[in-house]
Design a protein around this motif. Structure first.
Motif, short mmCIF file in Angstrom:
data_model
loop_
_atom_site.label_atom_id
_atom_site.label_comp_id
_atom_site.label_asym_id
_atom_site.label_seq_id
_atom_site.Cartn_x
_atom_site.Cartn_y
_atom_site.Cartn_z
N ARG A 103 -10.88 10.49 -0.76
CA ARG A 103 -10.29 10.72 -2.09
C ARG A 103 -11.19 10.01 -3.10
O ARG A 103 -11.41 8.80 -3.01
CB ARG A 103 -8.88 10.15 -2.15
CG ARG A 103 -8.22 10.38 -3.51
CD ARG A 103 -6.76 9.92 -3.55
NE ARG A 103 -5.90 10.72 -2.70
CZ ARG A 103 -5.46 11.94 -2.99
NH1 ARG A 103 -5.81 12.52 -4.11
NH2 ARG A 103 -4.67 12.58 -2.15
N ASP A 127 -7.27 3.70 7.39
CA ASP A 127 -7.43 3.80 5.94
C ASP A 127 -8.33 2.67 5.48
O ASP A 127 -8.25 1.55 6.00
CB ASP A 127 -6.09 3.64 5.23
CG ASP A 127 -5.17 4.83 5.38
OD1 ASP A 127 -5.68 5.96 5.54
OD2 ASP A 127 -3.95 4.63 5.33
N TYR A 143 -9.77 15.26 -3.63
CA TYR A 143 -10.19 14.75 -2.33
C TYR A 143 -10.87 15.84 -1.52
O TYR A 143 -10.78 17.02 -1.83
CB TYR A 143 -9.02 14.14 -1.54
CG TYR A 143 -7.98 15.13 -1.07
CD1 TYR A 143 -8.11 15.80 0.15
CD2 TYR A 143 -6.83 15.36 -1.82
CE1 TYR A 143 -7.14 16.69 0.59
CE2 TYR A 143 -5.87 16.25 -1.38
CZ TYR A 143 -6.02 16.91 -0.18
OH TYR A 143 -5.06 17.78 0.25
N THR A 147 -13.26 4.22 -7.07
CA THR A 147 -12.74 3.52 -5.91
C THR A 147 -12.39 4.63 -4.92
O THR A 147 -11.44 5.38 -5.13
CB THR A 147 -11.49 2.69 -6.26
OG1 THR A 147 -11.87 1.71 -7.23
CG2 THR A 147 -10.93 2.01 -5.01
N TYR A 148 -13.22 4.76 -3.91
CA TYR A 148 -13.04 5.80 -2.91
C TYR A 148 -11.99 5.34 -1.89
O TYR A 148 -12.05 4.20 -1.41
CB TYR A 148 -14.35 6.07 -2.17
CG TYR A 148 -15.42 6.73 -2.99
CD1 TYR A 148 -15.55 8.11 -3.00
CD2 TYR A 148 -16.30 5.98 -3.75
CE1 TYR A 148 -16.55 8.73 -3.75
CE2 TYR A 148 -17.30 6.58 -4.50
CZ TYR A 148 -17.42 7.95 -4.49
OH TYR A 148 -18.41 8.57 -5.23
N PHE A 149 -11.06 6.21 -1.58
CA PHE A 149 -10.09 5.96 -0.52
C PHE A 149 -10.48 6.86 0.65
O PHE A 149 -10.65 8.06 0.47
CB PHE A 149 -8.66 6.26 -0.99
CG PHE A 149 -8.18 5.28 -2.01
CD1 PHE A 149 -7.52 4.12 -1.62
CD2 PHE A 149 -8.42 5.49 -3.36
CE1 PHE A 149 -7.09 3.20 -2.57
CE2 PHE A 149 -8.00 4.57 -4.31
CZ PHE A 149 -7.34 3.43 -3.91
N HIS A 162 -17.07 0.49 4.86
CA HIS A 162 -16.97 -0.47 3.77
C HIS A 162 -18.21 -1.36 3.73
O HIS A 162 -18.77 -1.62 2.67
CB HIS A 162 -15.70 -1.31 3.95
CG HIS A 162 -15.43 -2.25 2.83
ND1 HIS A 162 -15.92 -3.53 2.81
CD2 HIS A 162 -14.72 -2.10 1.68
CE1 HIS A 162 -15.52 -4.13 1.71
NE2 HIS A 162 -14.80 -3.27 1.01
N GLN A 169 -10.98 1.50 1.75
CA GLN A 169 -11.46 1.88 0.44
C GLN A 169 -12.74 1.12 0.15
O GLN A 169 -13.02 0.07 0.74
CB GLN A 169 -10.42 1.62 -0.64
CG GLN A 169 -10.10 0.16 -0.88
CD GLN A 169 -8.98 0.01 -1.89
OE1 GLN A 169 -7.96 0.66 -1.81
NE2 GLN A 169 -9.18 -0.88 -2.84
N MET A 175 0.84 -1.18 0.00
CA MET A 175 0.00 0.00 0.00
C MET A 175 0.88 1.24 0.00
O MET A 175 1.84 1.33 0.74
CB MET A 175 -0.92 -0.02 1.23
CG MET A 175 -1.73 1.23 1.38
SD MET A 175 -2.71 1.15 2.89
CE MET A 175 -4.10 2.06 2.38
N ASN A 201 -9.86 7.93 4.84
CA ASN A 201 -9.10 7.89 6.08
C ASN A 201 -9.94 8.58 7.13
O ASN A 201 -10.43 9.68 6.90
CB ASN A 201 -7.75 8.60 5.95
CG ASN A 201 -7.04 8.71 7.28
OD1 ASN A 201 -7.27 9.63 8.05
ND2 ASN A 201 -6.18 7.75 7.56
N GLN A 203 0.30 7.36 2.53
CA GLN A 203 -0.39 8.61 2.24
C GLN A 203 -0.20 9.56 3.42
O GLN A 203 -0.30 9.14 4.56
CB GLN A 203 -1.88 8.33 2.04
CG GLN A 203 -2.74 9.55 1.83
CD GLN A 203 -2.51 10.24 0.51
OE1 GLN A 203 -2.42 9.60 -0.52
NE2 GLN A 203 -2.37 11.53 0.53
#
Length: 146
Positions: free
Chosen positions: A128, A20, A134, A44-46, A73, A22, A1, A48, A4
């Motif tokens: 993001r 984190d 983001y 694909t949403y990231f 998720h 996604q 990974m 945190n 970030q």
């Protein structure tokens, strides 16, 4: 990974936890001003989330990482965001924009945290949507009434 770096939320708590995660989801923005984003499309949403607090629970956690993943998720992965009750195609404050997604994730997480005896606080949600875009959502601090 890929590591970030996220903007830092200012707080006075002793502990800070960052999780984190996604999820893959589709959405559309029901407004002519959204341009091509009016059409159903996916990301694909990231995400945190930053949780802070002064007390650990009976297992030594501020909050269990798995609980946070389940909240986000577990609800949004492989769905059409517009189908969720959290979003409303008739109310611009509830369109599934990245800003509203971040605020909604905050509200979902804080609702769960409020039930915990150690009362941790969600102090920041970073979402993001694309590699170059983001949003950061931070709840406003409560003003003290004298």
């Amino acid at each position: 990974m890929l590591q970030q770096i996220y903007p830092q939320a200012q707080h006075d708590y002793q502990y800070e936890l960052n999780k984190d995660m996604q999820f893959a989801a589709a959405h559309y923005i029901p407004s002519e001003k959204a341009g091509v984003c009016q059409q159903v499309h996916g990301h694909t949403y990231f995400v945190n989330v930053t949780i802070a607090g002064d007390e650990l629970d009976e297992t030594g956690f501020l909050v269990n990482f798995a609980k946070l993943k389940k909240i986000v998720h577990g609800k949004f992965d492989h769905t059409l965001l517009n189908d969720h009750a959290s979003f409303d195609d008739q109310n611009k404050e509830k369109f599934p924009t990245t800003e509203v997604v971040a605020k909604t994730i905050y509200e979902m997480i804080q609702k769960e945290l409020d039930e915990l005896p150690n009362k941790p606080k969600c102090v920041q949600v970073f979402v993001r949507e694309t590699p170059t875009s983001y949003v950061v959502f931070r709840p406003k601090k409560e003003k003290k009434s004298w």
